[in-house]
Design an enzyme around this catalytic site. Structure first.
Site, short mmCIF file in Angstrom:
data_model
loop_
_atom_site.label_atom_id
_atom_site.label_comp_id
_atom_site.label_asym_id
_atom_site.label_seq_id
_atom_site.Cartn_x
_atom_site.Cartn_y
_atom_site.Cartn_z
N GLY A 10 0.83 -1.21 0.00
CA GLY A 10 0.00 0.00 0.00
C GLY A 10 0.86 1.26 0.00
N PHE A 80 -0.31 -2.36 8.61
CA PHE A 80 -0.97 -1.33 7.81
C PHE A 80 -2.30 -1.82 7.24
CE2 PHE A 80 3.56 -0.14 7.11
CZ PHE A 80 3.51 1.17 7.50
N LYS A 84 -9.41 2.63 4.26
CA LYS A 84 -9.21 4.00 4.75
C LYS A 84 -10.07 5.07 4.09
CE LYS A 84 -5.52 4.96 1.53
NZ LYS A 84 -4.24 5.52 1.22
N SER A 124 -4.48 7.43 13.41
CA SER A 124 -4.72 8.64 12.60
C SER A 124 -5.09 9.81 13.50
CB SER A 124 -5.90 8.34 11.66
OG SER A 124 -6.40 9.52 11.10
N TYR A 149 -14.88 4.72 9.88
CA TYR A 149 -13.42 4.61 9.69
C TYR A 149 -12.69 5.18 10.93
CZ TYR A 149 -8.80 6.34 8.54
OH TYR A 149 -7.46 6.64 8.60
N LYS A 153 -10.27 3.35 14.13
CA LYS A 153 -8.95 3.74 14.64
C LYS A 153 -9.00 3.86 16.17
CE LYS A 153 -6.86 3.60 10.81
NZ LYS A 153 -5.99 2.45 10.55
N PHE A 178 -0.83 12.45 10.56
CA PHE A 178 -1.59 13.61 10.11
C PHE A 178 -1.90 13.36 8.61
CE2 PHE A 178 -2.40 16.26 13.77
CZ PHE A 178 -1.91 15.37 14.71
N ASN A 199 -9.06 12.36 -1.15
CA ASN A 199 -8.00 13.16 -0.51
C ASN A 199 -7.49 14.25 -1.46
OD1 ASN A 199 -7.03 10.16 1.02
ND2 ASN A 199 -7.83 11.91 2.13
N ARG A 293 -17.29 20.47 3.31
CA ARG A 293 -17.53 19.02 3.31
C ARG A 293 -17.87 18.60 4.75
NH1 ARG A 293 -12.57 15.15 1.47
NH2 ARG A 293 -11.74 15.75 3.50
N GLY A 295 -18.02 17.10 8.23
CA GLY A 295 -17.03 16.45 9.09
C GLY A 295 -15.65 17.07 9.02
N ASP A 296 -15.41 18.04 8.13
CA ASP A 296 -14.07 18.64 8.04
C ASP A 296 -13.82 19.57 9.22
OD1 ASP A 296 -12.91 17.49 5.86
OD2 ASP A 296 -13.46 19.08 4.44
C1 UD1 Z 1 -8.89 12.50 5.59
C2 UD1 Z 1 -9.72 11.76 6.59
C3 UD1 Z 1 -8.81 11.22 7.67
C4 UD1 Z 1 -7.74 10.35 7.06
C5 UD1 Z 1 -6.97 11.15 6.02
C6 UD1 Z 1 -5.99 10.26 5.30
C7 UD1 Z 1 -11.91 12.89 6.59
C8 UD1 Z 1 -12.91 13.67 7.38
N1 UD1 Z 1 -10.75 12.62 7.18
O1 UD1 Z 1 -8.33 13.63 6.23
O2 UD1 Z 1 -9.58 10.48 8.58
O3 UD1 Z 1 -6.86 9.89 8.07
O4 UD1 Z 1 -7.87 11.69 5.07
O5 UD1 Z 1 -5.21 11.01 4.44
O6 UD1 Z 1 -12.18 12.52 5.47
N2 UD1 Z 1 -10.19 19.00 0.05
C9 UD1 Z 1 -10.74 19.81 -0.93
N3 UD1 Z 1 -11.10 19.23 -2.12
C10 UD1 Z 1 -10.91 17.89 -2.37
C11 UD1 Z 1 -10.34 17.09 -1.37
C12 UD1 Z 1 -10.01 17.66 -0.16
O7 UD1 Z 1 -10.92 21.00 -0.74
O8 UD1 Z 1 -11.27 17.44 -3.47
C13 UD1 Z 1 -9.82 19.62 1.33
C14 UD1 Z 1 -10.60 19.02 2.51
O9 UD1 Z 1 -11.81 19.70 2.66
C15 UD1 Z 1 -9.61 19.26 3.64
C16 UD1 Z 1 -8.23 19.15 2.97
O10 UD1 Z 1 -8.47 19.32 1.58
O11 UD1 Z 1 -9.74 20.55 4.12
C17 UD1 Z 1 -7.59 17.80 3.20
O12 UD1 Z 1 -8.54 16.80 2.85
P1 UD1 Z 1 -8.15 15.25 2.76
O13 UD1 Z 1 -6.94 15.07 1.91
O14 UD1 Z 1 -9.38 14.51 2.35
O15 UD1 Z 1 -7.70 14.88 4.23
P2 UD1 Z 1 -8.51 15.04 5.61
O16 UD1 Z 1 -9.95 15.30 5.39
O17 UD1 Z 1 -7.78 16.00 6.46
#
Ligand code: UD1
Length: 336
Positions: A10, A80, A84, A124, A149, A153, A178, A199, A293, A295-296
């Protein structure tokens, strides 16, 4: 020293296997390639110019797992193997309870009967939920999980705390990641998102290469410097290093897990990531602003001083390095 790496093909697993091989350890990979591809194994061998054993099966198969433990007699496990995708965990929670919890219990039942001295678990920063204070330290309160998810954890951490009490001979480390991003600088291994990435960084690289039309920035009305969410983006190679240092810490036996935040300590907003990506890779990126989004958290970044104190771990790569390596990987994927 033999280390079983479950999920070793992975994203984080493969970079950890590279680090293990480069530091003279003998990794044994168990992966069923549900979130990866067999070519990753060949690429790891190419990067390191070293060979290693890999098994193709689901760690939920306790019979196969036991026979690998009997045959290989590992000294340590880096676990691992888990799912996720936050969204998928909401639509299919049982898959997550099965793959992330039952599988962990299986692996621990086998560890229990073995001579394993050290166990490292992928946790996480999601366990902190929406933190009231940043930077987040290991003593920050755990908050109710937003998704199945995230809950897996939290349960995983609890299971390992209970396991540690009855198994003081096994040193247990829980690494709270992080936001892992980046790829190997060779461009040979990196993240392989299934379907549409949720992500940020894989969505950015897929948009820049033309697979996606435009990135949607989820919310620009947060109470942050530019209105977009702030995260702590950590290069996958720095994260891999932390795992190798964590299991090597096995001499320090304890009846409770060592819990460590693994982040850079620096928060970057979504717009900062976009601008850095464009600048470092000299490329354009289409994006628009969309709603928040669910939950953010507005702002999450780590206090990782404990990892420095206990393991001597510090991040080496910058956000720019990670974005450049992620882009090299995406370009290389497109010619596969
Ligand atoms: C997410 C997961 C977290 C996980 C991590 C793994 C959630 C709520 N949390 O974290 O549990 O451990 O991924 O990497 O999903 N964003 C955009 N546009 C996009 C994609 C993301 O604006 O198309 C923003 C998101 O709103 C956020 C930031 O980018 O503010 C990071 O997002 P992301 O990469 O999905 O990570 P997390 O949400 O922090």
């Amino acid at each position: 020293m033999k280390i079983i790496v479950t999920g070793g093909a992975g994203f984080i697993g493969s970079h950890t296997v590279v680090d293990l091989l480069e530091n003279g350890y003998e990794p044994i990979v168990i992966d069923d390639f549900r979130n990866s591809k067999p070519f990753i194994i060949e690429r790891i061998k190419k990067i390191t110019n070293k060979d290693f054993v890999s098994y193709n099966f689901d760690c939920g198969d306790i019979k196969k797992l036991s026979s690998v433990f009997l045959k290989e007699k590992p000294d340590a496990i880096i676990h691992f193997a888990a799912d996720k995708a936050v969204n998928e965990s909401v639509s299919n929670p049982l898959k997550y309870y099965h793959n992330n919890i039952s599988t962990l219990v299986n692996v621990l039942s086998v560890v229990n009967k073995s001579k394993v001295k050290s166990f490292v678990f992928s946790s996480s920063c999601t366990v902190y939920g929406v933190p009231k204070k940043v930077p987040v330290s290991e003593f920050s309160p755990i908050q109710q999980a937003f998704s199945p998810y995230g809950f897996t954890k939290q349960i995983g951490e609890q299971i390992l705390s209970d396991f540690a009490k009855s198994n003081p001979g096994v040193s247990i480390s829980l690494l709270r990641y992080f936001n892992p991003i980046g790829a190997h600088p060779s461009g040979l291994i990196g993240e392989l998102p299934l379907g549409v990435p949720s992500n940020l960084v894989p969505f950015i690289t897929q948009t820049a290469i033309g697979i996606r039309e435009s990135l949607i920035v989820h919310g620009n009305d947060y109470d942050t410097t530019d209105g977009t969410c702030i995260r702590d983006y950590i290069h996958v190679l720095d994260l891999a290093r932390a795992h190798v240092l964590a299991f090597s810490n096995y001499l320090k036996k304890n009846n409770k897990p060592l819990i460590l935040n693994i982040g850079t300590g620096k928060g970057s907003s979504v717009l900062e990531v976009i601008e850095s990506f464009k600048k470092v890779n000299k490329t354009n990126l289409n994006y628009t602003f969309g709603p928040r989004r669910d939950g953010d958290a507005p702002c999450v970044y780590a206090n990782s001083s404990l990892a420095k104190k206990v393991l001597g771990w510090e991040h080496k790569f910058s956000l720019e390095d990670a974005l450049s390596h992620a882009w090299e990987w995406e370009k290389q994927l497109s010619i596969l």
